[in-house]
Motif scaffolding. Structure first.
Motif, PDB file in Angstrom:
ATOM      1  N   VAL A 201       0.991  -1.241   0.072  1.00 35.54           N
ATOM      2  CA  VAL A 201      -0.003  -0.065  -0.170  1.00 35.54           C
ATOM      3  C   VAL A 201       1.020   1.296  -0.004  1.00 35.54           C
ATOM      4  O   VAL A 201       0.109   2.584  -0.165  1.00 35.54           O
ATOM      5  CB  VAL A 201      -1.059  -0.022   1.213  1.00 35.54           C
ATOM      6  CG1 VAL A 201      -2.136  -1.094   1.101  1.00 35.54           C
ATOM      7  CG2 VAL A 201      -0.414  -0.187   2.578  1.00 35.54           C
TER       8      VAL A 201
ATOM      9  N   ALA B 251       0.673   1.493  -4.771  1.00 33.16           N
ATOM     10  CA  ALA B 251      -0.616   1.820  -4.501  1.00 33.16           C
ATOM     11  C   ALA B 251      -1.213   2.069  -5.990  1.00 33.16           C
ATOM     12  O   ALA B 251      -2.477   1.846  -6.130  1.00 33.16           O
ATOM     13  CB  ALA B 251      -0.615   2.994  -3.862  1.00 33.16           C
TER      14      ALA B 251
ATOM     15  N   ASN C 124      -1.784   8.384   0.293  1.00 29.77           N
ATOM     16  CA  ASN C 124      -1.917   7.120  -0.739  1.00 29.77           C
ATOM     17  C   ASN C 124      -3.733   6.862  -0.689  1.00 29.77           C
ATOM     18  O   ASN C 124      -4.280   6.886  -1.756  1.00 29.77           O
ATOM     19  CB  ASN C 124      -1.341   5.941  -0.681  1.00 29.77           C
ATOM     20  CG  ASN C 124       0.179   6.183  -1.296  1.00 29.77           C
ATOM     21  OD1 ASN C 124       0.430   6.925  -1.704  1.00 29.77           O
ATOM     22  ND2 ASN C 124       1.073   5.080  -1.009  1.00 29.77           N
TER      23      ASN C 124
END
Length: 254
Positions: A138, A142, A171
């Motif tokens: 993540v 992303a 993000n």
């Protein structure tokens, strides 16, 4: 007889706490990594922990808390929800069951960087056609995650140091179209001792015994979260303390 029972109970509790002979300094967030932070853990090691976390989330209201927060966004047919750091997928399955009971059609996505966690989650969600999973980091990957209406994140953000926490939130903010719901640990001595007790009495799993108390040490104080949110340039949010020793952070996009 009563005296014997009381004595045995006291010894049981005392022996559970004796595993930790000192109280760690909780005035700051530790940067010590958890065993679970190793994305290459084999299934044999991570599966029992994911099973345990799923049970804990259900028992202590983690699933209900996330679903209650989703209602604040008036979730309706066609909404897409992504769980970042989904682990075993138990939260998404709970949401899917709730949505079915309310006759709401949702598109649900789980994101995790650990291959063994994603594989386990896929197996658990085989009977749910509206749940799919993405293996991605993540922070650095992303771009592999599709934008959605809402991002949820339960007991996950404490795995990141302050700099990467800010990047994570940025993000999320870029990917979520309507809002973000985050729950994570309040770093508190009472929660720490409770987790020590639970993990040393109810499980023999070495990872759970190590990562449980350590996750509390990686948790947050309120002022720390406010400072981090400012660094992430997030100003439209609501931060609320929830039992048991959780922070609920809701970020609104409009």
């Amino acid at each position: 007889m009563a005296l014997i029972i009381k004595s045995s109970a006291f010894g049981f509790v005392h022996s559970a706490f004796s595993f930790h002979k000192y109280m760690p300094d909780l005035s700051y967030r530790t940067d010590t990594l958890e065993i679970m932070d190793d994305f290459d853990l084999p299934s044999a090691e991570i599966t029992p922990v994911l099973e345990g976390l799923g049970k804990m989330n259900a028992l202590f209201g983690g699933h209900k808390s996330i679903i209650k927060s989703l209602k604040k966004f008036a979730v309706g047919n066609g909404y897409s929800v992504s769980d970042w750091g989904c682990g075993g997928g138990d939260t998404l399955i709970a949401i899917a069951k709730w949505a079915k009971s309310k006759q709401v059609d949702l598109n649900l996505n789980g994101v995790d960087a650990a291959p063994s966690a994603v594989n386990y989650a896929r197996q658990q969600a085989l009977n749910y056609s509206n749940i799919y999973f993405t293996q991605a980091d993540v922070i650095d990957e992303a771009y592999l995650i599709k934008p959605v209406d809402l991002i949820i994140c339960s007991l996950f953000t404490h795995h990141f140091d302050d700099e990467r926490w800010v990047k994570l939130i940025q993000n999320m903010e870029a990917s979520a179209q309507k809002g973000i719901v985050i729950t994570d640990l309040h770093r508190h001595w009472l929660l720490y001792h409770a987790i020590v007790f639970i993990t040393h009495v109810f499980t023999r799993n070495a990872m759970a015994r190590n990562d449980g108390p350590l996750s509390v040490r990686r948790g947050f104080k309120k002022q720390e979260l406010l400072v981090l949110l400012k660094k992430a340039q997030i100003d439209n949010f609501k931060l609320t303390w929830r039992w048991p020793f959780r922070w609920e952070l809701i970020i609104y996009k409009s």
